[in-house]
Design a protein around this motif. Sequence first.
Motif, PDB file in Angstrom:
ATOM      1  N   VAL A 169       0.699  -1.392  -0.044  1.00 26.96           N
ATOM      2  CA  VAL A 169      -0.084   0.153  -0.098  1.00 26.96           C
ATOM      3  C   VAL A 169       1.063   1.196  -0.067  1.00 26.96           C
ATOM      4  CG1 VAL A 169      -1.112   1.850   1.001  1.00 26.96           C
ATOM      5  CG2 VAL A 169      -2.305  -1.260   1.019  1.00 26.96           C
ATOM      6  N   ARG A 170       2.331   1.079   0.158  1.00 30.55           N
ATOM      7  CA  ARG A 170       3.116   2.092   0.778  1.00 30.55           C
ATOM      8  C   ARG A 170       3.220   2.865  -1.081  1.00 30.55           C
ATOM      9  NH1 ARG A 170       6.480   0.990   4.525  1.00 30.55           N
ATOM     10  NH2 ARG A 170       4.683   0.395   6.147  1.00 30.55           N
ATOM     11  N   ARG A 171       3.954   1.689  -1.663  1.00 28.77           N
ATOM     12  CA  ARG A 171       4.364   2.003  -2.858  1.00 28.77           C
ATOM     13  C   ARG A 171       2.801   2.429  -3.336  1.00 28.77           C
ATOM     14  NH1 ARG A 171       7.934  -3.357  -3.479  1.00 28.77           N
ATOM     15  NH2 ARG A 171       9.512  -2.166  -2.318  1.00 28.77           N
ATOM     16  N   ALA A 172       1.429   2.346  -3.475  1.00 32.74           N
ATOM     17  CA  ALA A 172       0.458   2.304  -4.723  1.00 32.74           C
ATOM     18  C   ALA A 172       0.256   3.645  -3.945  1.00 32.74           C
ATOM     19  CB  ALA A 172      -0.806   1.662  -3.247  1.00 32.74           C
ATOM     20  N   VAL A 173       0.307   4.805  -2.589  1.00 30.37           N
ATOM     21  CA  VAL A 173      -0.164   5.610  -2.429  1.00 30.37           C
ATOM     22  C   VAL A 173       1.114   6.099  -2.644  1.00 30.37           C
ATOM     23  CG1 VAL A 173      -1.903   5.095  -0.430  1.00 30.37           C
ATOM     24  CG2 VAL A 173       0.926   5.590  -0.170  1.00 30.37           C
ATOM     25  N   GLU A 174       2.119   6.160  -3.124  1.00 34.50           N
ATOM     26  CA  GLU A 174       3.860   6.783  -3.268  1.00 34.50           C
ATOM     27  C   GLU A 174       2.991   7.999  -5.228  1.00 34.50           C
ATOM     28  OE1 GLU A 174       7.352   5.342  -4.798  1.00 34.50           O
ATOM     29  OE2 GLU A 174       7.746   4.571  -2.100  1.00 34.50           O
ATOM     30  N   GLY A 175       3.321   8.940  -4.168  1.00 36.24           N
ATOM     31  CA  GLY A 175       3.081  10.181  -5.482  1.00 36.24           C
ATOM     32  C   GLY A 175       1.692  10.879  -5.739  1.00 36.24           C
ATOM     33  N   THR A 176       0.669  10.400  -4.800  1.00 33.98           N
ATOM     34  CA  THR A 176      -0.896  10.678  -4.665  1.00 33.98           C
ATOM     35  C   THR A 176      -1.084  11.511  -3.661  1.00 33.98           C
ATOM     36  OG1 THR A 176      -1.674   8.575  -3.398  1.00 33.98           O
ATOM     37  CG2 THR A 176      -0.988   8.281  -5.717  1.00 33.98           C
ATOM     38  N   GLU A 177      -1.865  11.919  -3.506  1.00 38.82           N
ATOM     39  CA  GLU A 177      -2.347  13.571  -2.733  1.00 38.82           C
ATOM     40  C   GLU A 177      -2.232  11.851  -1.203  1.00 38.82           C
ATOM     41  OE1 GLU A 177      -7.264  12.505  -3.943  1.00 38.82           O
ATOM     42  OE2 GLU A 177      -5.645  14.739  -4.480  1.00 38.82           O
ATOM     43  N   PHE A 178      -3.214  10.884  -1.596  1.00 39.23           N
ATOM     44  CA  PHE A 178      -2.768   9.822  -0.111  1.00 39.23           C
ATOM     45  C   PHE A 178      -0.942   9.816   0.634  1.00 39.23           C
ATOM     46  CE2 PHE A 178      -6.448   9.232  -2.222  1.00 39.23           C
ATOM     47  CZ  PHE A 178      -7.379   9.827  -1.405  1.00 39.23           C
ATOM     48  N   ALA A 179       0.417  10.640   0.126  1.00 36.24           N
ATOM     49  CA  ALA A 179       1.577   9.469   0.418  1.00 36.24           C
ATOM     50  C   ALA A 179       1.336  10.289   1.885  1.00 36.24           C
ATOM     51  CB  ALA A 179       2.089  10.791  -0.668  1.00 36.24           C
ATOM     52  N   GLY A 180       1.269  11.005   2.154  1.00 41.12           N
ATOM     53  CA  GLY A 180       1.134  11.668   3.618  1.00 41.12           C
ATOM     54  C   GLY A 180       0.880  10.911   4.830  1.00 41.12           C
ATOM     55  N   LEU A 181      -0.065  10.067   4.293  1.00 43.86           N
ATOM     56  CA  LEU A 181      -0.503   8.969   5.716  1.00 43.86           C
ATOM     57  C   LEU A 181       0.236   7.557   5.467  1.00 43.86           C
ATOM     58  CD1 LEU A 181      -3.032   8.607   7.008  1.00 43.86           C
ATOM     59  CD2 LEU A 181      -3.717   6.966   4.851  1.00 43.86           C
ATOM     60  N   ALA A 182       1.352   7.757   4.193  1.00 43.26           N
ATOM     61  CA  ALA A 182       2.270   6.154   4.183  1.00 43.26           C
ATOM     62  C   ALA A 182       3.154   5.487   5.413  1.00 43.26           C
ATOM     63  CB  ALA A 182       3.731   6.442   3.563  1.00 43.26           C
ATOM     64  N   ASP A 183       3.423   7.470   6.704  1.00 40.77           N
ATOM     65  CA  ASP A 183       4.237   6.859   7.635  1.00 40.77           C
ATOM     66  C   ASP A 183       3.099   5.810   8.580  1.00 40.77           C
ATOM     67  OD1 ASP A 183       3.154   8.808   7.963  1.00 40.77           O
ATOM     68  OD2 ASP A 183       3.941   9.865   9.750  1.00 40.77           O
ATOM     69  N   GLN A 184       2.175   5.923   8.461  1.00 40.28           N
ATOM     70  CA  GLN A 184       1.311   5.536   9.725  1.00 40.28           C
ATOM     71  C   GLN A 184       0.687   3.939   9.731  1.00 40.28           C
ATOM     72  OE1 GLN A 184      -2.132   7.277  10.563  1.00 40.28           O
ATOM     73  NE2 GLN A 184      -1.121   9.335  10.509  1.00 40.28           N
ATOM     74  N   PHE A 185       0.983   3.431   7.848  1.00 44.32           N
ATOM     75  CA  PHE A 185       1.093   1.937   7.965  1.00 44.32           C
ATOM     76  C   PHE A 185       1.960   1.034   8.817  1.00 44.32           C
ATOM     77  CE2 PHE A 185       0.183   3.200   3.215  1.00 44.32           C
ATOM     78  CZ  PHE A 185      -1.290   4.449   3.739  1.00 44.32           C
ATOM     79  N   VAL A 186       1.534   0.509  10.187  1.00 44.54           N
ATOM     80  CA  VAL A 186       2.182  -0.211  11.008  1.00 44.54           C
ATOM     81  C   VAL A 186       1.412  -0.807  10.814  1.00 44.54           C
ATOM     82  CG1 VAL A 186       3.883   0.287  12.799  1.00 44.54           C
ATOM     83  CG2 VAL A 186       4.139   1.562  11.263  1.00 44.54           C
ATOM     84  N   GLY A 187       1.230  -2.641  11.605  1.00 47.96           N
ATOM     85  CA  GLY A 187       0.314  -3.063  12.399  1.00 47.96           C
ATOM     86  C   GLY A 187       0.062  -3.904  11.464  1.00 47.96           C
ATOM     87  N   PRO A 188      -1.376  -5.030  11.973  1.00 47.17           N
ATOM     88  CA  PRO A 188      -2.127  -5.518  10.847  1.00 47.17           C
ATOM     89  C   PRO A 188      -3.291  -3.942  10.776  1.00 47.17           C
ATOM     90  CG  PRO A 188      -2.282  -6.159  13.221  1.00 47.17           C
ATOM     91  CD  PRO A 188      -1.082  -5.030  13.006  1.00 47.17           C
TER      92      PRO A 188
ATOM     93  N   ASP B 149     -14.289  -3.101  20.649  1.00 51.02           N
ATOM     94  CA  ASP B 149     -13.673  -2.298  20.520  1.00 51.02           C
ATOM     95  C   ASP B 149     -12.191  -2.816  20.417  1.00 51.02           C
ATOM     96  OD1 ASP B 149     -13.980  -4.831  21.883  1.00 51.02           O
ATOM     97  OD2 ASP B 149     -13.081  -3.940  23.786  1.00 51.02           O
ATOM     98  N   LYS B 150     -12.302  -3.941  19.486  1.00 53.96           N
ATOM     99  CA  LYS B 150     -11.270  -4.866  18.720  1.00 53.96           C
ATOM    100  C   LYS B 150     -10.882  -3.508  17.602  1.00 53.96           C
ATOM    101  CE  LYS B 150     -10.882  -8.616  21.372  1.00 53.96           C
ATOM    102  NZ  LYS B 150      -9.919  -8.347  22.328  1.00 53.96           N
ATOM    103  N   LEU B 151     -12.025  -2.911  16.826  1.00 54.43           N
ATOM    104  CA  LEU B 151     -11.065  -1.980  15.492  1.00 54.43           C
ATOM    105  C   LEU B 151     -10.428  -1.266  16.360  1.00 54.43           C
ATOM    106  CD1 LEU B 151     -11.503  -2.476  12.300  1.00 54.43           C
ATOM    107  CD2 LEU B 151     -13.443  -1.079  12.751  1.00 54.43           C
ATOM    108  N   VAL B 152      -9.448  -0.604  15.905  1.00 55.21           N
ATOM    109  CA  VAL B 152      -8.953   0.635  16.475  1.00 55.21           C
ATOM    110  C   VAL B 152      -8.740   1.356  15.877  1.00 55.21           C
ATOM    111  CG1 VAL B 152      -6.931   1.679  17.681  1.00 55.21           C
ATOM    112  CG2 VAL B 152      -7.826  -0.410  18.462  1.00 55.21           C
ATOM    113  N   ILE B 153      -9.721   2.693  15.525  1.00 51.27           N
ATOM    114  CA  ILE B 153      -9.066   3.764  14.433  1.00 51.27           C
ATOM    115  C   ILE B 153      -7.862   4.308  14.161  1.00 51.27           C
ATOM    116  CG2 ILE B 153      -9.474   6.623  12.670  1.00 51.27           C
ATOM    117  CD1 ILE B 153     -11.908   3.450  12.603  1.00 51.27           C
ATOM    118  N   LYS B 154      -6.706   4.220  13.302  1.00 51.39           N
ATOM    119  CA  LYS B 154      -5.805   4.902  13.936  1.00 51.39           C
ATOM    120  C   LYS B 154      -5.330   6.233  12.624  1.00 51.39           C
ATOM    121  CE  LYS B 154      -3.245   1.555  15.338  1.00 51.39           C
ATOM    122  NZ  LYS B 154      -2.786   1.886  16.939  1.00 51.39           N
TER     123      LYS B 154
END
Length: 176
Positions: free
Chosen positions: A60-79, A103-108
């Motif tokens: 997903v990090r590679r898929a969002v490279e160069g898009t308007e969502f690229a700033g979110l890539a540093d939060q892609f950690v964990g399942p 409560d097991k689904l946690v918004i990041k």
Amino acid sequence: MGLNRQDKAAVIEEVAGIVANSSSIVIAEYRGLSVEAVTKLRAEARKNNVTLRVVKNTLVRRAVEGTEFAGLADQFVGPLVYGFSADPVAAAKVLVNFAKDNDKLVIKGGAMANTVMDVEAVKQLATMPSREELLAKLMATMNEPIAKFVRTINEVPARFVRTVAAVRDAKEQAAA
């Protein structure tokens, strides 16, 4: 078994296509959710035109490279489960409402058009009316003056008919 290079490229291309058609992305950690809960979440997402994907974070990090969502890539950690939607509010609504009951689904976090959102911003976005709700309110607002005008125009003949009926009743009573 891991994905080979071609499979990874196909996944990246598919996710990049989804990202290109999205107005918002919301990410949530799903660790500990039962299969039944995930099935309910996916069904709710389908109903609201939200695409949910569980994909390796590096892809997903590679898929969002160069898009308007690229700033979110540093939060892609964990399942993570990724919620993509063309309606900026839909993904946030689906995931936040589901997280209230599970409560097991946690918004990041999330992102919209070059804006990275934290958890609170995603929750606030979920409280906003959807595009359909806003369009319905706009149409009702635009329709109200016309409806009021029609009611006013209809009142003139109705008042005339009531007046004629009152005169008729008065003459009948006087004759009797």
